[in-house]
Design a protein around this motif. Sequence first.
Motif, PDB file in Angstrom:
ATOM      1  N   ARG A  50      45.613  42.926  30.641  1.00 56.88           N
ATOM      2  CA  ARG A  50      46.841  42.736  31.416  1.00 56.88           C
ATOM      3  C   ARG A  50      47.251  41.271  31.321  1.00 56.88           C
ATOM      4  O   ARG A  50      46.466  40.388  31.629  1.00 56.88           O
ATOM      5  CB  ARG A  50      46.639  43.107  32.874  1.00 56.88           C
ATOM      6  CG  ARG A  50      46.319  44.593  33.080  1.00 56.88           C
ATOM      7  CD  ARG A  50      46.252  44.963  34.534  1.00 56.88           C
ATOM      8  NE  ARG A  50      47.565  44.934  35.176  1.00 56.88           N
ATOM      9  CZ  ARG A  50      48.470  45.907  35.082  1.00 56.88           C
ATOM     10  NH1 ARG A  50      48.214  46.971  34.368  1.00 56.88           N
ATOM     11  NH2 ARG A  50      49.620  45.806  35.710  1.00 56.88           N
ATOM     12  N   THR A  52      48.678  38.351  32.847  1.00 56.95           N
ATOM     13  CA  THR A  52      48.846  37.970  34.241  1.00 56.95           C
ATOM     14  C   THR A  52      49.338  36.533  34.289  1.00 56.95           C
ATOM     15  O   THR A  52      48.831  35.678  33.576  1.00 56.95           O
ATOM     16  CB  THR A  52      47.490  38.104  34.980  1.00 56.95           C
ATOM     17  OG1 THR A  52      47.019  39.440  34.790  1.00 56.95           O
ATOM     18  CG2 THR A  52      47.620  37.820  36.448  1.00 56.95           C
ATOM     19  N   TRP A  62      50.947  36.541  41.891  1.00 58.76           N
ATOM     20  CA  TRP A  62      50.783  36.632  40.452  1.00 58.76           C
ATOM     21  C   TRP A  62      51.543  37.871  39.972  1.00 58.76           C
ATOM     22  O   TRP A  62      51.660  38.849  40.689  1.00 58.76           O
ATOM     23  CB  TRP A  62      49.301  36.831  40.107  1.00 58.76           C
ATOM     24  CG  TRP A  62      48.464  35.608  40.250  1.00 58.76           C
ATOM     25  CD1 TRP A  62      47.943  35.114  41.397  1.00 58.76           C
ATOM     26  CD2 TRP A  62      48.041  34.737  39.207  1.00 58.76           C
ATOM     27  NE1 TRP A  62      47.212  33.991  41.135  1.00 58.76           N
ATOM     28  CE2 TRP A  62      47.261  33.740  39.800  1.00 58.76           C
ATOM     29  CE3 TRP A  62      48.247  34.721  37.835  1.00 58.76           C
ATOM     30  CZ2 TRP A  62      46.680  32.717  39.057  1.00 58.76           C
ATOM     31  CZ3 TRP A  62      47.659  33.695  37.097  1.00 58.76           C
ATOM     32  CH2 TRP A  62      46.896  32.707  37.704  1.00 58.76           C
ATOM     33  N   SER A  64      51.723  40.800  36.799  1.00 61.67           N
ATOM     34  CA  SER A  64      50.810  41.377  35.831  1.00 61.67           C
ATOM     35  C   SER A  64      51.524  42.475  35.044  1.00 61.67           C
ATOM     36  O   SER A  64      52.225  43.303  35.614  1.00 61.67           O
ATOM     37  CB  SER A  64      49.596  41.956  36.564  1.00 61.67           C
ATOM     38  OG  SER A  64      48.671  42.453  35.655  1.00 61.67           O
ATOM     39  N   SER A  93      43.794  39.533  32.322  1.00 68.70           N
ATOM     40  CA  SER A  93      42.954  40.021  33.411  1.00 68.70           C
ATOM     41  C   SER A  93      42.856  41.541  33.348  1.00 68.70           C
ATOM     42  O   SER A  93      43.560  42.172  32.570  1.00 68.70           O
ATOM     43  CB  SER A  93      43.514  39.572  34.754  1.00 68.70           C
ATOM     44  OG  SER A  93      44.775  40.161  34.983  1.00 68.70           O
TER      45      SER A  93
END
Length: 94
Positions: A50, A52, A62, A64, A93
């Motif tokens: 992902r 992010t 954040w 994502s 992430s």
Amino acid sequence: MKMKTLLLGVACGFLLSACGGVEEEAVTGEEQLGAVEGALCEGWDSGARRCTFKCTSDAPRWYSVTAGTVAYGNCTQYATNHCGRTPYATCWSF
């Protein structure tokens, strides 16, 4: 005599507790935030898929996006387009 001993013991206990015990090391908000943000970013090599990113350091959240939307190597460019500026941080992430 027992009352005098009791009061003396209580007074000594109070004075010892006022002096305090072992002082814990203070942790600043930045150090805590760094630990949290560092745990968020595992990296592509660890299997994270992902993209992010965070637009500014004081941004409340954040963002994502799955790797199907963003190809490997394009996370920073995607975040720059989304934020309208160079993002504060980008990483891969879970």
